[in-house]
Design a protein around this motif. Sequence first.
Motif, PDB file in Angstrom:
ATOM      1  N   ARG A 147       0.964   6.565 -32.752  1.00  0.00           N
ATOM      2  CA  ARG A 147       0.964   5.725 -31.987  1.00  0.00           C
ATOM      3  C   ARG A 147      -0.012   6.225 -30.753  1.00  0.00           C
ATOM      4  N   TYR A 148      -1.216   5.639 -30.557  1.00  0.00           N
ATOM      5  CA  TYR A 148      -2.282   5.872 -29.525  1.00  0.00           C
ATOM      6  C   TYR A 148      -3.206   4.935 -29.334  1.00  0.00           C
ATOM      7  N   ASP A 149      -3.481   4.676 -28.072  1.00  0.00           N
ATOM      8  CA  ASP A 149      -4.743   3.521 -28.006  1.00  0.00           C
ATOM      9  C   ASP A 149      -6.120   4.332 -28.045  1.00  0.00           C
ATOM     10  N   VAL A 150      -7.108   3.506 -28.565  1.00  0.00           N
ATOM     11  CA  VAL A 150      -8.670   3.944 -28.563  1.00  0.00           C
ATOM     12  C   VAL A 150      -9.222   3.034 -27.763  1.00  0.00           C
ATOM     13  N   ILE A 151      -9.886   3.526 -26.809  1.00  0.00           N
ATOM     14  CA  ILE A 151     -10.292   2.916 -25.625  1.00  0.00           C
ATOM     15  C   ILE A 151     -11.759   2.609 -26.046  1.00  0.00           C
ATOM     16  N   ALA A 152     -12.387   1.507 -25.807  1.00  0.00           N
ATOM     17  CA  ALA A 152     -13.877   1.102 -25.675  1.00  0.00           C
ATOM     18  C   ALA A 152     -14.251   1.356 -24.336  1.00  0.00           C
ATOM     19  N   PHE A 153     -15.636   2.021 -24.098  1.00  0.00           N
ATOM     20  CA  PHE A 153     -16.099   2.273 -23.172  1.00  0.00           C
ATOM     21  C   PHE A 153     -17.573   1.692 -22.943  1.00  0.00           C
ATOM     22  N   GLY A 154     -18.043   1.527 -21.450  1.00  0.00           N
ATOM     23  CA  GLY A 154     -19.336   1.061 -21.489  1.00  0.00           C
ATOM     24  C   GLY A 154     -19.781  -0.230 -22.093  1.00  0.00           C
ATOM     25  N   GLY A 155     -20.905  -0.643 -21.564  1.00  0.00           N
ATOM     26  CA  GLY A 155     -21.493  -2.138 -21.613  1.00  0.00           C
ATOM     27  C   GLY A 155     -20.421  -3.369 -21.556  1.00  0.00           C
ATOM     28  N   GLU A 156     -19.935  -4.081 -22.402  1.00  0.00           N
ATOM     29  CA  GLU A 156     -18.996  -5.316 -22.500  1.00  0.00           C
ATOM     30  C   GLU A 156     -17.455  -4.514 -21.919  1.00  0.00           C
ATOM     31  N   ALA A 157     -17.361  -3.288 -22.614  1.00  0.00           N
ATOM     32  CA  ALA A 157     -16.171  -2.842 -22.114  1.00  0.00           C
ATOM     33  C   ALA A 157     -15.759  -2.179 -20.768  1.00  0.00           C
ATOM     34  N   ASP A 158     -16.988  -2.292 -20.133  1.00  0.00           N
ATOM     35  CA  ASP A 158     -17.024  -1.653 -18.642  1.00  0.00           C
ATOM     36  C   ASP A 158     -16.413  -0.255 -18.525  1.00  0.00           C
ATOM     37  N   THR A 159     -15.463  -0.019 -17.788  1.00  0.00           N
ATOM     38  CA  THR A 159     -14.710   1.337 -17.613  1.00  0.00           C
ATOM     39  C   THR A 159     -13.801   1.716 -18.564  1.00  0.00           C
ATOM     40  N   GLY A 160     -13.377   0.597 -19.337  1.00  0.00           N
ATOM     41  CA  GLY A 160     -12.494   0.924 -20.638  1.00  0.00           C
ATOM     42  C   GLY A 160     -11.594  -0.362 -20.888  1.00  0.00           C
ATOM     43  N   LYS A 161     -11.336  -0.534 -22.196  1.00  0.00           N
ATOM     44  CA  LYS A 161     -10.448  -1.619 -22.534  1.00  0.00           C
ATOM     45  C   LYS A 161     -10.176  -1.043 -23.862  1.00  0.00           C
ATOM     46  N   VAL A 162      -8.881  -1.411 -24.015  1.00  0.00           N
ATOM     47  CA  VAL A 162      -8.217  -0.918 -25.490  1.00  0.00           C
ATOM     48  C   VAL A 162      -8.886  -1.834 -26.639  1.00  0.00           C
ATOM     49  N   TYR A 163      -9.269  -1.156 -27.594  1.00  0.00           N
ATOM     50  CA  TYR A 163     -10.057  -1.456 -28.903  1.00  0.00           C
ATOM     51  C   TYR A 163      -9.427  -1.628 -29.989  1.00  0.00           C
ATOM     52  N   TYR A 164      -8.551  -0.686 -30.190  1.00  0.00           N
ATOM     53  CA  TYR A 164      -7.711  -0.303 -31.241  1.00  0.00           C
ATOM     54  C   TYR A 164      -6.334   0.291 -31.098  1.00  0.00           C
ATOM     55  N   ARG A 165      -5.198  -0.200 -31.695  1.00  0.00           N
ATOM     56  CA  ARG A 165      -4.122   0.564 -31.267  1.00  0.00           C
ATOM     57  C   ARG A 165      -3.391   1.032 -32.790  1.00  0.00           C
ATOM     58  N   ALA A 166      -3.800   2.362 -32.516  1.00  0.00           N
ATOM     59  CA  ALA A 166      -3.477   3.288 -33.899  1.00  0.00           C
ATOM     60  C   ALA A 166      -1.859   3.352 -33.937  1.00  0.00           C
ATOM     61  N   GLY A 167      -1.555   3.047 -35.546  1.00  0.00           N
ATOM     62  CA  GLY A 167      -0.007   3.218 -35.904  1.00  0.00           C
ATOM     63  C   GLY A 167       0.729   2.169 -35.695  1.00  0.00           C
ATOM     64  N   THR A 168      -0.020   0.902 -35.570  1.00  0.00           N
ATOM     65  CA  THR A 168       0.425  -0.484 -35.622  1.00  0.00           C
ATOM     66  C   THR A 168       0.190  -1.300 -36.848  1.00  0.00           C
ATOM     67  N   ALA A 169       0.784  -2.355 -37.069  1.00  0.00           N
ATOM     68  CA  ALA A 169       0.493  -3.000 -38.158  1.00  0.00           C
ATOM     69  C   ALA A 169      -0.871  -3.809 -37.960  1.00  0.00           C
ATOM     70  N   GLN A 170      -1.109  -4.242 -36.700  1.00  0.00           N
ATOM     71  CA  GLN A 170      -2.514  -4.965 -36.498  1.00  0.00           C
ATOM     72  C   GLN A 170      -3.372  -4.188 -35.460  1.00  0.00           C
ATOM     73  N   PRO A 171      -3.884  -3.192 -36.014  1.00  0.00           N
ATOM     74  CA  PRO A 171      -4.419  -2.096 -34.826  1.00  0.00           C
ATOM     75  C   PRO A 171      -5.469  -2.873 -34.392  1.00  0.00           C
ATOM     76  N   LEU A 172      -6.425  -3.682 -34.819  1.00  0.00           N
ATOM     77  CA  LEU A 172      -7.662  -4.399 -34.294  1.00  0.00           C
ATOM     78  C   LEU A 172      -7.232  -5.678 -33.522  1.00  0.00           C
ATOM     79  N   ASP A 173      -6.091  -6.076 -33.299  1.00  0.00           N
ATOM     80  CA  ASP A 173      -5.466  -7.303 -32.737  1.00  0.00           C
ATOM     81  C   ASP A 173      -5.764  -7.320 -31.312  1.00  0.00           C
ATOM     82  N   THR A 174      -6.155  -6.249 -30.613  1.00  0.00           N
ATOM     83  CA  THR A 174      -6.365  -5.761 -29.341  1.00  0.00           C
ATOM     84  C   THR A 174      -8.059  -6.246 -28.721  1.00  0.00           C
ATOM     85  N   ILE A 175      -8.941  -6.505 -29.845  1.00  0.00           N
ATOM     86  CA  ILE A 175     -10.287  -6.579 -29.463  1.00  0.00           C
ATOM     87  C   ILE A 175     -10.553  -7.767 -28.666  1.00  0.00           C
ATOM     88  N   TRP A 176     -10.918  -7.704 -27.527  1.00  0.00           N
ATOM     89  CA  TRP A 176     -10.954  -8.687 -26.474  1.00  0.00           C
ATOM     90  C   TRP A 176     -11.992  -9.824 -26.808  1.00  0.00           C
TER      91      TRP A 176
END
Length: 157
Positions: free
Chosen positions: A128-157
Amino acid sequence: MITRRHFTTLSATALVMAALPARAGTPMRVLASPGCGCCHAWADLARARGYAVIVEELTDPEAQKSERGIPLELASCHTIEADGYIFEGHVPCEALEAVLQARPAITGLAVPGMPMGSPGMGDNPSARYDVIAFGGEADTGKVYYRAGTAQPLDTIW
């Protein structure tokens, strides 16, 4: 003149090409830390998924990462350039492929540091670890993907 047979063949070819995953034919440049085995392990995993991977060594990591818009706090041991995006560190191919398909208005994704179990660092799908989107719409960083979870892409903003 296009005959019905040619039209059918062209249509079938177009459907097959549209169904191919984002990785098919995608060139990928991996800028690896000198002497770092996990950078090459990550590149090998990408090759196994069908990417055309070229590995080069970073010569001035801090400057090269900065030039690509990677925030220092998101830095890792290698930087990947693929299809107009930047992927920093041990980004799972599933997250990378989601970006290449969805084409969000971001600079890229990062996995800060070198989490154990991430691709190239043990390849444990339950790590389990977070994958952070950065730049553009993600600005300085937002969680994009949560590795090791049942729904890793549920975090997409």
